[in-house]
Write an enzyme that holds these catalytic residues in place. Structure first.
Site, PDB file in Angstrom:
ATOM      1  N   ARG A  23       6.230   1.384  -9.321  1.00  0.00           N
ATOM      2  CA  ARG A  23       6.335   0.480  -8.171  1.00  0.00           C
ATOM      3  C   ARG A  23       5.193   0.757  -7.192  1.00  0.00           C
ATOM      4  O   ARG A  23       4.500   1.754  -7.294  1.00  0.00           O
ATOM      5  CB  ARG A  23       7.708   0.588  -7.488  1.00  0.00           C
ATOM      6  N   GLY A  24       5.059  -0.182  -6.230  1.00  0.00           N
ATOM      7  CA  GLY A  24       3.929  -0.084  -5.312  1.00  0.00           C
ATOM      8  C   GLY A  24       2.770  -0.838  -5.952  1.00  0.00           C
ATOM      9  O   GLY A  24       2.493  -0.690  -7.150  1.00  0.00           O
ATOM     10  N   ALA A  25       2.088  -1.647  -5.125  1.00  0.00           N
ATOM     11  CA  ALA A  25       1.107  -2.587  -5.670  1.00  0.00           C
ATOM     12  C   ALA A  25      -0.008  -1.908  -6.479  1.00  0.00           C
ATOM     13  O   ALA A  25      -0.383  -2.386  -7.560  1.00  0.00           O
ATOM     14  CB  ALA A  25       0.510  -3.396  -4.529  1.00  0.00           C
ATOM     15  N   ALA A  26      -0.552  -0.808  -5.993  1.00  0.00           N
ATOM     16  CA  ALA A  26      -1.678  -0.179  -6.698  1.00  0.00           C
ATOM     17  C   ALA A  26      -1.233   0.403  -8.031  1.00  0.00           C
ATOM     18  O   ALA A  26      -1.921   0.259  -9.059  1.00  0.00           O
ATOM     19  CB  ALA A  26      -2.302   0.901  -5.816  1.00  0.00           C
ATOM     20  N   ARG A  66       7.442  -8.992 -11.811  1.00  0.00           N
ATOM     21  CA  ARG A  66       7.670  -9.042 -10.359  1.00  0.00           C
ATOM     22  C   ARG A  66       6.677 -10.033  -9.777  1.00  0.00           C
ATOM     23  O   ARG A  66       5.498  -9.983 -10.103  1.00  0.00           O
ATOM     24  CB  ARG A  66       7.486  -7.655  -9.712  1.00  0.00           C
ATOM     25  N   CYS A 131       8.062   1.996   4.062  1.00  0.00           N
ATOM     26  CA  CYS A 131       7.957   1.974   2.594  1.00  0.00           C
ATOM     27  C   CYS A 131       7.067   3.115   2.101  1.00  0.00           C
ATOM     28  O   CYS A 131       6.910   4.147   2.780  1.00  0.00           O
ATOM     29  CB  CYS A 131       7.478   0.616   2.109  1.00  0.00           C
ATOM     30  N   ASP A 200       1.313  -5.787  -0.181  1.00  0.00           N
ATOM     31  CA  ASP A 200       1.446  -6.269  -1.571  1.00  0.00           C
ATOM     32  C   ASP A 200       0.561  -7.478  -1.813  1.00  0.00           C
ATOM     33  O   ASP A 200       0.138  -7.727  -2.938  1.00  0.00           O
ATOM     34  CB  ASP A 200       2.906  -6.622  -1.871  1.00  0.00           C
ATOM     35  N   ASN A 210       4.309  -7.543   2.856  1.00  0.00           N
ATOM     36  CA  ASN A 210       4.621  -6.141   2.543  1.00  0.00           C
ATOM     37  C   ASN A 210       6.133  -5.977   2.546  1.00  0.00           C
ATOM     38  O   ASN A 210       6.877  -6.940   2.780  1.00  0.00           O
ATOM     39  CB  ASN A 210       3.950  -5.213   3.567  1.00  0.00           C
ATOM     40  N   LYS A 211       6.595  -4.761   2.287  1.00  0.00           N
ATOM     41  CA  LYS A 211       8.033  -4.475   2.173  1.00  0.00           C
ATOM     42  C   LYS A 211       8.832  -5.088   3.317  1.00  0.00           C
ATOM     43  O   LYS A 211       8.408  -5.034   4.472  1.00  0.00           O
ATOM     44  CB  LYS A 211       8.196  -2.949   2.132  1.00  0.00           C
ATOM     45  N   LYS A 236      -5.617  -6.427  -3.048  1.00  0.00           N
ATOM     46  CA  LYS A 236      -4.413  -7.034  -2.469  1.00  0.00           C
ATOM     47  C   LYS A 236      -4.698  -8.436  -1.919  1.00  0.00           C
ATOM     48  O   LYS A 236      -3.803  -9.078  -1.373  1.00  0.00           O
ATOM     49  CB  LYS A 236      -3.853  -6.152  -1.349  1.00  0.00           C
TER      50      LYS A 236
HETATM   51  C1  RUB Z   1       6.003  -1.380  -2.201  1.00  0.00           C
HETATM   52  C2  RUB Z   1       5.322  -1.799  -0.940  1.00  0.00           C
HETATM   53  C3  RUB Z   1       4.037  -1.097  -0.584  1.00  0.00           C
HETATM   54  C4  RUB Z   1       2.848  -1.896  -1.149  1.00  0.00           C
HETATM   55  C5  RUB Z   1       1.532  -1.136  -1.024  1.00  0.00           C
HETATM   56  O1  RUB Z   1       7.100  -2.210  -2.542  1.00  0.00           O
HETATM   57  O2  RUB Z   1       5.731  -2.709  -0.255  1.00  0.00           O
HETATM   58  O3  RUB Z   1       3.880  -1.033   0.810  1.00  0.00           O
HETATM   59  O4  RUB Z   1       3.070  -2.174  -2.518  1.00  0.00           O
HETATM   60  O5  RUB Z   1       1.546  -0.013  -1.871  1.00  0.00           O
HETATM   61  P1  RUB Z   1       7.953  -1.859  -3.877  1.00  0.00           P
HETATM   62  P2  RUB Z   1       0.142   0.640  -2.397  1.00  0.00           P
HETATM   63  O6  RUB Z   1       8.468  -0.459  -3.724  1.00  0.00           O
HETATM   64  O7  RUB Z   1       9.041  -2.894  -3.876  1.00  0.00           O
HETATM   65  O8  RUB Z   1       7.024  -2.010  -5.057  1.00  0.00           O
HETATM   66  O9  RUB Z   1      -0.632   0.933  -1.162  1.00  0.00           O
HETATM   67  O10 RUB Z   1       0.577   1.890  -3.138  1.00  0.00           O
HETATM   68  O11 RUB Z   1      -0.508  -0.356  -3.273  1.00  0.00           O
END
Ligand code: RUB
Length: 318
Positions: A23-26, A66, A131, A200, A210-211, A236
């Site tokens: 999880r998390g965009a990256a 997703r 988040c 995101d 974002n979250k 992003k």
């Molecule tokens: C994660 C979320 C993060 C972004 C950025 O949501 O909202 O703030 O994805 O993350 P979820 P990053 O837990 O539902 O995936 O900076 O790691 O890309």
């Protein structure tokens, strides 16, 4: 093309994204590039068009997991637009090369944006975050490496409590962490020098997705005069928003909000569980990317520079 023809690793990665194991965009983007590379390496396709069709099918499958984090389609765009060649071996080699290159660029971008974000943080500052964002963590890591001592108010982030991951990782970086429930954010904003969150997706008008809970935090921070900064690599930026498309907000299962027993006890109600929200640009002070920091309203210029290509998507069936 039949999904069963895809490599088991593609199914595994898609499953992990869907269940939020990844999880998390990256991290979603990195896993997507790896899955496409595996499809290219393990495929027994005998012709270039057959392998390209498999890669497009793998991308469509990954995209169905997703809907909100644009890093996922952007990873597919990066790999598929470069996967090309007159022979199956040429397509394989170019797909592998572009997937590896994508991962490397992702890492470099995070390190570079981390340095930009770190420049905003002063020794002794306190920031609030929501988040878990690896782009935010990159800023804090760079600031810590510069010898800055920081404190953080970390929002728990209901319903999945990603704030716990953030709290642990910030503590490991030597940050003085206070974890609060989401509804305590306003009370603690007076003690905070910055709000620092990830993204995101960023739309062409500078809106940040974002979250869920980010937009409320931004509005309250603006009311208090606390700068709100988004740390987000150019991965992003959502090119589809340049032609008027809206970012789809993922609605997740109610079981993340209530247990079966709680649900039963409350009775006949509707439970809504949107995973993300949209913060309009007027509530944001800066977007920190690997290309420097931008006022949100100027992001369209950067998007035009980066995504000059036409509107067709490389995973569409021809
Ligand atoms: C994660 C979320 C993060 C972004 C950025 O949501 O909202 O703030 O994805 O993350 P979820 P990053 O837990 O539902 O995936 O900076 O790691 O890309």
């Amino acid at each position: 093309m039949d999904r069963d023809a895809l490599q088991p690793r593609v199914h595994e990665v898609a499953g992990d994204i869907e269940t939020m194991e990844t999880r998390g965009a990256a991290k979603i983007a990195a896993a997507t590039a790896d899955a496409l590379r595996t499809q290219a390496v393990e495929s027994d396709a005998e012709t270039a068009p057959a392998l390209l069709a498999e890669l497009r099918a793998a991308a469509r499958f990954l995209l169905s997991t997703r809907p909100t984090a644009v890093s996922l389609p952007n990873a597919c765009r990066y790999v598929l637009r470069r996967a090309d060649g007159g022979s199956v071996e040429a397509v394989r080699a170019s797909a592998v090369e572009s997937a590896v290159e994508f991962r490397a660029r992702l890492e470099t971008a995070q390190a570079d944006l981390g340095q930009v974000g770190a420049n905003r943080l002063r020794d002794g500052d306190t920031f609030m975050t929501h988040c878990h964002s690896t782009d935010v963590l990159a800023c804090v890591e760079a600031a810590a490496a510069d010898g800055k001592e920081l404190a953080a108010i970390v929002k728990e982030t209901r319903p999945r409590k990603q704030g716990h991951i953030t709290a642990r990782e910030l503590r490991d970086l030597g940050v003085d962490v206070t974890l609060v429930v989401d509804s305590a954010a306003r009370r603690y904003l007076d003690d905070v020098d910055h709000v620092l969150v990830g993204a995101d997706a960023i739309a062409a008008d500078g809106s940040v997705v974002n979250k869920i809970g980010t937009s409320g935090l931004a509005i309250v921070a603006r009311e208090r005069g606390t700068p709100i900064v988004v740390a987000a690599g150019t991965l992003k930026l959502d090119p589809a928003t340049m032609t008027g498309n809206a970012v789809e907000i993922e609605l997740r299962d109610e079981s993340e909000v209530l247990t079966d027993a709680q649900r039963e006890d409350i009775g006949d109600i509707t439970v809504a569980n949107p995973a993300f929200d949209v913060t309009p640009p007027r509530y944001l002070d800066a977007i920190v990317t690997e290309r420097g920091q931008f006022p949100p309203e100027s992001i369209a210029t950067l998007m035009r520079e980066l995504f000059g290509e036409g509107p067709t998507e490389p995973w569409q069936e021809l």
